[in-house]
Design a protein around this motif. Structure first.
Motif, short mmCIF file in Angstrom:
data_model
loop_
_atom_site.label_atom_id
_atom_site.label_comp_id
_atom_site.label_asym_id
_atom_site.label_seq_id
_atom_site.Cartn_x
_atom_site.Cartn_y
_atom_site.Cartn_z
N SER A 74 -10.44 -43.54 23.23
CA SER A 74 -10.79 -42.69 22.08
C SER A 74 -12.16 -42.06 22.28
O SER A 74 -12.38 -40.91 21.87
N SER A 78 -12.80 -38.09 22.73
CA SER A 78 -13.76 -37.41 21.87
C SER A 78 -14.74 -36.59 22.69
O SER A 78 -15.12 -35.48 22.28
N SER A 83 -14.38 -34.76 18.65
CA SER A 83 -13.97 -35.85 17.76
C SER A 83 -12.89 -35.42 16.77
O SER A 83 -12.05 -36.24 16.37
N PRO A 127 -14.94 -42.22 17.85
CA PRO A 127 -14.67 -40.89 17.28
C PRO A 127 -15.56 -40.53 16.10
O PRO A 127 -16.12 -39.43 16.05
#
Length: 202
Positions: A74, A78, A83, A127
């Protein structure tokens, strides 16, 4: 009290529309963790589905494991794509998991829904945290993270009480309300949660 808060850095930060939108997401994520994942899901498993402690433990293990696996990806996503698409995608996972919980009747269904909820809890990490940098000035980052955690801890505090109260009325009502909260947060973020670029607000 409201006037005092508005005059503090806390209130000033929240008057930033992009930061407000991000904290709407943060509230929904921590609310889902405290209310659904750690309160309502065990209650559902024990009182409605009549599943044993082993299955409840497995569902929590599944949620935490998928979150652990997705934390680094993640962050990479991002960095690579921004994000915003990561946050919105994981909010969809969260809402889907919550709505699936209103339809399940087996241990397999419970674990599947827990996997979706686990994926969404990644939003506690890279994120949203990296997005803070894109919506506030660098000299306010520490204060912004303080607001971030205050909003998250507030959600974590009120969610179990709300889950217990609503579960006693209708076991599925909390999941529907929680999904609505997630979707509203997503809509707010989609509308005004624009990440700042080198040419924006500089």
């Amino acid at each position: 009290i409201v006037t005092w808060i508005e005059r503090t850095s806390f209130g000033i930060l929240l008057r930033n529309p992009r930061f407000f939108a991000l904290n709407a997401v943060v509230f929904s994520v921590f609310f889902t963790m405290g209310g659904a994942q750690f309160t309502a899901v065990p209650l559902l498993a024990e009182t409605v589905l009549a599943l044993g402690p082993a299955v409840i433990g497995m569902s929590l293990f599944a949620a935490n494991s998928v979150a652990l696996i997705l934390i680094y990806p993640s962050g990479w996503a991002s960095d690579r794509f921004g994000s915003r698409p990561v946050i919105l995608s994981l909010l969809v996972c969260s809402a889907a998991g919550l709505l699936v919980l209103t339809t399940i009747s087996t241990a397999t269904g419970l674990i599947g829904a827990s996997l979706l909820l686990g994926a969404s809890t990644v939003l506690r990490g890279p994120p949203t945290q990296s997005a803070v940098v894109t919506v506030v000035d660098r000299d306010k980052l520490a204060s912004a993270m303080g607001v971030y955690r205050t909003i998250g801890d507030l959600a974590s505090s009120v969610a179990p009480m709300a889950a217990g109260a609503m579960f006693g009325i209708d076991p599925h009502s909390f999941f529907v309300a929680n999904a609505a909260l997630v979707l509203i947060a997503g809509a707010i973020y989609l509308r005004i949660g624009v990440e700042r670029t080198a040419t924006t607000d500089r």
